[in-house]
Write an enzyme that holds these catalytic residues in place. Structure first.
Site, PDB file in Angstrom:
ATOM      1  N   GLU A   1       0.863  -1.181   0.000  1.00 43.77           N
ATOM      2  CA  GLU A   1       0.000   0.000   0.000  1.00 43.77           C
ATOM      3  C   GLU A   1       0.898   1.230   0.000  1.00 43.77           C
ATOM      4  O   GLU A   1       1.739   1.397   0.886  1.00 43.77           O
ATOM      5  CB  GLU A   1      -0.888  -0.030   1.239  1.00 43.77           C
ATOM      6  CG  GLU A   1      -1.775   1.174   1.414  1.00 43.77           C
ATOM      7  CD  GLU A   1      -2.515   1.137   2.746  1.00 43.77           C
ATOM      8  OE1 GLU A   1      -3.124   2.164   3.091  1.00 43.77           O
ATOM      9  OE2 GLU A   1      -2.471   0.091   3.440  1.00 43.77           O
TER      10      GLU A   1
ATOM     11  N   ASP B   1      -5.251   9.414   9.948  1.00 45.04           N
ATOM     12  CA  ASP B   1      -3.849   9.050  10.108  1.00 45.04           C
ATOM     13  C   ASP B   1      -3.305   9.583  11.423  1.00 45.04           C
ATOM     14  O   ASP B   1      -3.506  10.747  11.776  1.00 45.04           O
ATOM     15  CB  ASP B   1      -3.020   9.598   8.941  1.00 45.04           C
ATOM     16  CG  ASP B   1      -3.308   8.877   7.645  1.00 45.04           C
ATOM     17  OD1 ASP B   1      -3.288   7.636   7.673  1.00 45.04           O
ATOM     18  OD2 ASP B   1      -3.565   9.537   6.631  1.00 45.04           O
TER      19      ASP B   1
END
Length: 266
Positions: A49, A60
């Site tokens: 990824e 995040d």
């Protein structure tokens, strides 16, 4: 059949779980990113990824947010992702997917983004901020290109909505193991296995678990219930701590080898 569909068919036949490292594109610069990607398959990764830096990260944690900031400050441009991908076509067989905000895809143009990504050898995109209600057109474009559209399911997503997300996704489902942001954790929710087991009964898509996997021990705990495991912050942290490109490659490769050994031992 997309490259990711083919991969998971092969993995299931071999009774092997997918290991998917996450790497931020351009952190600390694109040459290091490429060197790490080229080393991952040999270290035991099945697919990778690639995070596309964005000024307003979605879910995040501080480790990945900092990596995005470093990449942007060093002059990262989306075109570098496509150029790097093209250099790897025919040389690196391991499927690669981008983790990218839909705002970036929309700015490029939905059809244009998919075309550029396919030409650069990417097998799909994880789009964390694409609502299932708005995914139909993009899903159709991806399907026509054999390009996987991977969407996220969280522990708080209502069951009916989880099924809708699964139906509009392809390649695999990204199951977020914990509520909140990405990051390394020493413990995961006690009901995680039950929730993933329920979802497995509702879809034929492989289910890959991400968020919070910080060690070989954690990976081994989740391997029996998952089709694949996604490891991000623990890898990005090692890149940040490295002293140069070669050291980054060695640190990441060693950790991925440890993860692979732990998963395969289950």
């Amino acid at each position: 059949m997309s490259a990711i569909d083919q991969l998971f068919t092969e993995l299931r036949g071999a009774k092997r779980k997918a290991l998917m490292p996450f790497v931020t594109a351009g952190d600390p610069e694109i040459d290091t990113t490429e060197a790490i990607l080229r080393s991952l398959a040999g270290a035991g990764a099945d697919l990778c990824e690639l995070g596309v830096p964005y000024s307003d990260p979605i879910a995040d944690g501080p480790v990945i947010q900092s990596s995005y900031q470093r990449a942007l400050e060093s002059g990262f441009k989306l075109q570098q992702v496509f150029e790097m991908g093209k250099r790897m076509v025919g040389e690196v067989a391991m499927p690669r997917v981008t983790m990218v905000s839909y705002s970036i895809i929309h700015r490029v143009g939905v059809e244009a983004y998919v075309q550029k990504a396919v030409e650069a050898g990417y097998a799909g995109a994880i789009v964390p901020d694409l609502l299932v209600e708005e995914a139909t057109e993009f899903a159709q474009i991806c399907k026509a290109a054999d390009f996987s559209l991977i969407q996220l399911v969280t522990p708080t997503t209502p069951k009916e909505r989880q099924v809708r997300i699964a139906k509009s996704s392809s390649g695999f489902l990204y199951y977020v193991s914990v509520t909140g942001i990405t990051g390394e954790r020493t413990a995961l929710p006690s009901d995680l296995v039950d929730k993933v087991t329920w979802l497995r009964g509702e879809t034929d898509l492989p289910i890959c678990i991400g968020f919070g996997i910080s060690s070989p021990e954690t990976a081994a705990t989740l391997a029996p219930v998952a089709d694949g495991l996604i490891v991000g912050s623990a890898i990005v942290r090692r890149i940040a701590q490295a002293e140069g490109k070669q050291d980054a490659v060695e640190k990441v490769s060693k950790f991925v080898q440890q993860l692979r050994s732990a998963i395969d031992a289950v």
